[in-house]
Design an enzyme around this catalytic site. Structure first.
Site: not given
Length: 535
Positions: A118, A160, A296, A299, A415, A427
């Site tokens: 933490q 986790k 990716y 590409r 995230s 947004s």
């Protein structure tokens, strides 16, 4: 700063005793060196061993940089104390609860949630559904998550969760029951919340499960919290998710590989030319991470010559098209029989290629098989795929390992962006979208006016035509554009920091130790400047 290590146990319908433990899994030698006769460590010991190696390297430097009137010996004691504090998990919650299955039977579900640190809040880390889940694995992954966040400058502590089930053996209704009950159990113990602990998808989970978690928390213990939907990331767009999250880990792996493969100094050591064009690669695991990594890299001009899955491996030296393979997998629920490649009977991990992407599970490359790997670059798409002994073998063989705590950090980076979006309740790009578009058109009109004043309009207006590249950007950046840009910048900046550290400490190809050094320095600074409560 309050620091404690506790294991809470909840049994069936009612939580029972809480026991406190004073230690953690035995650490490996601080040198990080392993003898041929030694057994390889378990996953938690493996992560702690890598931590020990990085901590030992910078211990003296951290003491030298401490301010104050203490003697050098007192500063060393303080540094060693903080480094001991960083390593173990703060809290581990073990949960058992019943669910009634569709056939009327009662199953007892086992689950764990570990909060490693933490030093930054909230804690952050995925939830996996797998029969391989153990308490030790969950602690190892939580520890790794702390260092991963620090490497890419994401202000979270590591966490986790794991649920010991095979999701393929449960109906959608049963999985929803399990996920919603897990959410309530976590909430009851203070192990979920926008400012406390924020889960995300992992092996066996995805947008669907994250949506159930957000809905459950928002309608129960988070009912009065305006930020309730920020309690989890990886949600569908309609539930507060963010564009680009599904592909984030794979896209991050691509950026990580690109940053190091384009660096001539590293490529000269491994014997490759810089750049991804015409490089061959093999992917282990064709899940979310493996698929998007493959897409990716393809590409960018690299050629996938092999894919490894649980039930089969396929190989094609001429290249495998990721879109065709994805379509076949979705239609047949397996890659076995894919017409664009041949079955491969041997272990494809050992086939000759330029880049190997282990994107399945931990401890795939070990002392027993590391000498057989023919790849020049290993990009650790999974968490902990390389054991310490294998890592040393790769260093001796001049194989570049791009470590997990850097290269698969794309998921937690995006995230973080989703979490910020949820807290801001708007947004990305919405406030500036029209303003930027209008500004760009005004810019074109201004250039046209200037040219017409200079050269006149006798032959008609001087038309200013934007280039194709400018046309794509003229309307301003979409949310996906902003996310991709932020992720690319994060991966590039973190790669440069790792390179500088590797050069500073003369680590050569040992990027893992360089990444751990960067993470430890940042975490140490937080603890050192914050101090400790009740010590």
């Amino acid at each position: 700063m309050l620091r404690g290590v506790s294991v809470c146990r909840a049994r069936l319908l009612r939580p029972v005793c809480v026991r406190t433990v004073s230690g953690h899994s035995p650490a490996l030698a601080a040198t990080g060196k392993y003898k041929e006769t030694e057994a390889e460590p378990n996953f938690l010991e493996q992560v702690e061993g890598f931590y020990n190696k990085g901590a030992k390297l910078i211990e003296e430097k951290l003491a030298d940089e401490l301010k104050g009137r203490e003697s050098m010996e007192e500063k060393r004691k303080r540094v060693r104390g903080i480094l001991r504090v960083i390593k173990p998990c703060n809290h581990v919650l073990q949960i058992s609860f019943p669910i009634k299955r569709d056939n009327g039977e009662i199953d007892v579900i086992q689950a764990w949630r570990a909060q490693h640190s933490q030093h930054r809040t909230p804690c952050k880390g995925g939830i996996r559904y797998s029969m391989e889940v153990t308490e030790e694995e969950v602690q190892a992954l939580a520890s790794l998550m702390t260092y991963k966040c620090a490497v890419v400058d994401v202000p979270f502590g590591g966490a986790k969760a794991g649920v010991r089930i095979d999701p393929r053996n449960y109906s959608e209704r049963e999985l929803e029951k399990i996920t919603r009950r897990l959410t309530v159990e976590l909430a009851k113990k203070g192990f979920i919340g926008a400012g406390i602990d924020v889960p995300a998808p992992d092996m066996g989970t995805g947008e669907r499960e994250m949506s159930w978690i957000a809905d459950t928390f928002a309608n129960t213990l988070g009912h009065y919290d305006i930020n309730a939907h920020a309690c989890v990331t990886g949600k569908p767009i309609s539930q507060g998710g963010i564009h680009g999250r599904v592909s984030a880990t794979g896209r991050g792996i691509f950026h990580g590989v690109e940053n190091f493969v384009n660096e001539a100094s590293f490529m000269s050591i491994v014997g490759l030319t810089p750049g991804l064009k015409d490089k061959t690669f093999i992917v282990q695991g064709f899940g979310n991470v493996g698929l998007h990594s493959m897409r990716y890299l393809h590409r960018a001009g690299a050629r996938c010559i092999g894919v490894i899955e649980k039930d089969c491996s396929i190989h094609n030296p001429a290249g495998i098209d990721p879109k065709e393979l994805e379509t076949y997998r979705d239609n047949h629920r397996t890659i076995k029989g894919f017409p664009g490649a041949q079955p491969y009977a041997e272990n494809l991990l050992f086939e000759k290629c330029d880049i190997l992407v282990p994107a399945a599970s931990e401890r795939q490359l070990t002392r027993e098989n590391a000498h057989r790997v023919q790849a020049k670059v290993i990009a650790e798409g999974a968490n902990g795929p390389t054991t310490p002994a294998a890592d040393q073998i790769f260093l001796q063989r001049n194989i570049l390992v791009i470590p997990d705590l850097y290269i698969n950090a794309g998921g937690v980076t995006v995230s973080y962006f989703e979490w910020l979006k949820n807290l801001n309740h708007v947004s990305y790009g919405r406030l500036l979208f029209k303003y930027e578009r209008d500004s760009n058109y005004h810019l074109l009109a201004s250039v046209q006016d200037s040219l017409e004043r200079k050269f006149g309009k006798e032959k008609g207006p001087i038309e200013i035509l934007p280039s194709d590249a400018f046309k794509k950007r003229i309307a301003g950046a979409s949310e996906k554009d902003i996310v991709h840009s932020g992720l690319g910048y994060t991966m590039e900046r973190s790669a440069r920091a790792i390179m500088r550290t590797a050069m500073k400490y003369n680590l050569g190809l040992d990027l893992r130790t360089a990444a751990y050094v960067n993470a430890i320095e940042k975490i140490f600074k937080v603890y050192e400047e914050a101090g400790f409560t009740f010590t």
